[in-house]
Design a protein around this motif. Structure first.
Motif, PDB file in Angstrom:
ATOM      1  N   LYS A 128       0.855  -1.579  -0.080  1.00 43.34           N
ATOM      2  CA  LYS A 128       0.164  -0.048  -0.021  1.00 43.34           C
ATOM      3  C   LYS A 128       0.591   1.359   0.099  1.00 43.34           C
ATOM      4  CE  LYS A 128      -4.316  -1.247   0.050  1.00 43.34           C
ATOM      5  NZ  LYS A 128      -5.779  -0.707  -1.422  1.00 43.34           N
ATOM      6  N   THR A 129       2.182   0.808  -0.071  1.00 41.60           N
ATOM      7  CA  THR A 129       3.276   2.264   0.370  1.00 41.60           C
ATOM      8  C   THR A 129       2.766   2.729  -1.213  1.00 41.60           C
ATOM      9  OG1 THR A 129       4.511   0.924  -0.609  1.00 41.60           O
ATOM     10  CG2 THR A 129       4.819   1.598   1.865  1.00 41.60           C
ATOM     11  N   SER A 188       1.687   9.490  -2.976  1.00 41.59           N
ATOM     12  CA  SER A 188       1.609   8.063  -2.296  1.00 41.59           C
ATOM     13  C   SER A 188       0.759   7.898  -0.880  1.00 41.59           C
ATOM     14  CB  SER A 188       2.502   6.716  -2.707  1.00 41.59           C
ATOM     15  OG  SER A 188       3.683   8.058  -1.448  1.00 41.59           O
ATOM     16  N   LEU A 189       0.596   7.040   0.162  1.00 44.66           N
ATOM     17  CA  LEU A 189       0.098   7.465   1.049  1.00 44.66           C
ATOM     18  C   LEU A 189       1.358   7.498   1.639  1.00 44.66           C
ATOM     19  CD1 LEU A 189      -2.096   4.596   2.022  1.00 44.66           C
ATOM     20  CD2 LEU A 189      -2.642   6.777   0.436  1.00 44.66           C
ATOM     21  N   LEU A 190       2.454   6.813   1.777  1.00 47.33           N
ATOM     22  CA  LEU A 190       3.133   7.467   2.706  1.00 47.33           C
ATOM     23  C   LEU A 190       4.166   8.800   2.902  1.00 47.33           C
ATOM     24  CD1 LEU A 190       6.025   4.237   2.195  1.00 47.33           C
ATOM     25  CD2 LEU A 190       4.821   5.306   4.535  1.00 47.33           C
ATOM     26  N   ASN A 223      -2.385   5.921   7.714  1.00 46.83           N
ATOM     27  CA  ASN A 223      -1.556   5.264   8.904  1.00 46.83           C
ATOM     28  C   ASN A 223      -2.613   3.231   8.232  1.00 46.83           C
ATOM     29  OD1 ASN A 223       0.475   4.188  10.149  1.00 46.83           O
ATOM     30  ND2 ASN A 223      -0.512   3.938  11.760  1.00 46.83           N
ATOM     31  N   LEU A 226      -2.584   1.864   5.355  1.00 47.21           N
ATOM     32  CA  LEU A 226      -1.231   1.367   5.422  1.00 47.21           C
ATOM     33  C   LEU A 226      -0.750   0.455   5.843  1.00 47.21           C
ATOM     34  CD1 LEU A 226       1.345   4.577   5.262  1.00 47.21           C
ATOM     35  CD2 LEU A 226       1.236   2.507   3.436  1.00 47.21           C
ATOM     36  N   ASN A 227      -2.021  -0.098   6.763  1.00 45.49           N
ATOM     37  CA  ASN A 227      -1.061  -1.120   7.983  1.00 45.49           C
ATOM     38  C   ASN A 227      -1.823  -2.532   8.146  1.00 45.49           C
ATOM     39  OD1 ASN A 227       1.561   0.020   8.440  1.00 45.49           O
ATOM     40  ND2 ASN A 227       0.681   1.440   9.172  1.00 45.49           N
TER      41      ASN A 227
END
Length: 341
Positions: A128-129, A188-190, A223, A226-227
C-alpha cells in the motif's frame, strides 16, 4: 539427461503415480502397451533411476515413488503444457470483470483460482506504500461532529467520525479540505503522510480553530490504510482435505497454522517477484519443513511492466501439473489486464 528409454519409463511411472498415489512397481509398468519391455528390464531401469535420486522405495518391494528431484525433472523437462482455450479464457474474464476495487478483485481472483485448480490459492497483495490518495473530504454532521472521508486509488474508502471540542463552520471545513487536496492529491500514502506532517509542523494553515483533531484523524486513516491488512489472501484451504497426503489431521493443522502465520510463504513470493514468469517450488524448495510433500506454483501479476504482487496455489506435490500450471498462468495474465483497466 536421461536417454529415451529412461525418460519413457519415468514419465509412465509419474503418470500412474499422479493418478492414484500408489507406489509403482516394475510389473505394473511392464504391462503398459507403450512400454513393451520385460519386467526385469524395467526393474533395472528403476533401480538406476533410484540411484540417480529421482525415485525412492517407501517400503521394501512396494514399488517406487518420485523424490523432489524426480518431480523437478518431470515438471521441467518431461511435461508439455497446453494453452487454455480462448473460450475458457473469455469465461474467466467475464467472471472477474465486475465493478470491484483492487482488493476485492484480488480476493475474487484467489477464490476463482482455488476453484479451478482444487488447491489452496494464495495472492500476495500489492504494497500500500505506492497507493495514491485520491481525495480528502469533511462532512459536517453537526457543529462539532465531523465525518473525515479519504478516497484511495483502488476506489477504497476510509472514514471516521471526529468529535471536536468547539464549533466549526462549513467554510472552515471546506478550506481545510481544499488545502489537504492541494497538498496531498495524487501522492502515495507515505508521501501524503510526510506532506501532512510537514504542513502541521510549519503551521501552514495559520488559523485558530480546531484543525488539530481533523488533521490527526486524517493521518490515522492514512496509517490504517497502510498497515491494517495481511499481505496474503488465502482461499480454498478446505480443498486440501480432498487429498490423501493431508489425511493426517496434525499435518493439516500445521499447514493451516503456517498459512495463518504466513511461514516461509512471503519469502517464496519475494523470490517470485525478482524474476518474470511462472515458478514451481517443490517439497524442500518451499523452504519450510511443514511444506514437505507440497508444491507451490506462483506467477507475478503486473501493470505496465510494474510488478504489483504474486498469485499462486499450494497443494500436494502429487498434483496434476498439466492442468494446474496453465490455470495459474492464465489467471495471472487476466488479473494483470483487469488491474490495468
Amino acid at each position: 539427461m536421461l536417454n529415451d528409454r529412461y525418460q519413457m519409463l519415468f514419465k509412465n511411472l509419474m503418470g500412474l503415480y499422479l493418478s492414484d498415489g500408489k507406489p509403482v512397481g516394475s510389473n505394473t509398468l511392464s504391462k503398459l502397451p507403450e512400454v513393451a519391455l520385460s519386467s526385469a528390464t524395467v526393474r533395472n531401469v528403476l533401480a538406476d533411476l533410484e540411484k540417480m535420486g529421482f525415485l525412492h522405495s517407501p517400503h521394501t518391494s512396494a514399488g517406487r515413488v518420485p523424490t523432489d528431484k524426480g518431480y523437478r525433472l518431470f515438471v521441467d523437462t518431461l511435461l508439455t503444457y497446453q494453452e487454455p482455450s480462448k473460450v475458457h479464457e473469455q469465461d474467466l474474464r467475464q467472471r472477474l470483470s465486475v465493478d470491484l476495487n483492487q482488493d476485492r478483485l484480488l480476493q475474487e481472483a484467489s477464490k476463482l483460482l482455488s476453484g479451478l485448480t482444487g488447491m489452496a490459492s494464495l495472492v500476495m497483495l500489492p504494497p500500500k506504500t505506492q497507493e495514491k490518495l485520491q481525495q480528502v473530504d469533511f462532512l459536517m454532521l453537526s457543529a462539532r461532529r465531523i465525518l473525515v472521508v479519504l478516497v484511495f486509488g483502488d476506489q477504497d474508502v476510509q472514514n471516521r467520525i471526529v468529535e471536536l471540542d468547539r464549533d466549526i463552520q462549513s467554510d472552515q471545513l471546506q478550506k481545510l479540505a481544499n488545502f489537504l487536496n492541494q497538498q496531498c492529491l495524487g501522492l502515495s500514502l507515505l508521501k501524503a503522510r510526510e506532506k501532512l506532517a510537514l504542513a502541521v509542523e510549519q503551521n501552514q494553515l495559520q488559523e485558530d480553530f480546531p484543525y488539530s483533531s481533523l488533521l490527526q484523524s486524517t493521518d490515522d486513516l492514512l496509517n490504517q490504510q497502510l498497515n491494517d491488512r495481511k499481505p496474503l489472501v488465502v482461499s480454498g484451504k478446505t480443498n486440501l482435505l480432498d487429498y490423501q497426503e493431508f489425511a493426517d489431521s496434525q499435518k493439516l493443522k500445521r499447514i493451516y497454522h503456517a498459512f495463518n502465520q504466513q511461514q516461509g510463504l512471503l519469502e517464496l513470493f519475494d523470490k517470485s517477484l525478482q524474476a518474470p514468469g511462472l515458478k514451481v517450488f517443490i517439497g524442500s524448495e518451499c523452504g519450510n519443513e511443514v511444506y514437505q510433500g507440497c508444491s507451490l506454483i506462483t506467477r507475478p501479476y503486473a501493470v505496465e511492466d510494474e510488478v504489483l504482487g504474486v498469485l499462486g496455489v499450494i497443494g500436494p506435490s502429487r498434483m496434476n501439473y498439466q492442468k494446474v500450471v496453465p490455470q495459474v498462468d492464465l489467471t495471472g495474465k487476466i488479473l494483470s489486464s483487469l488491474l490495468k483497466k
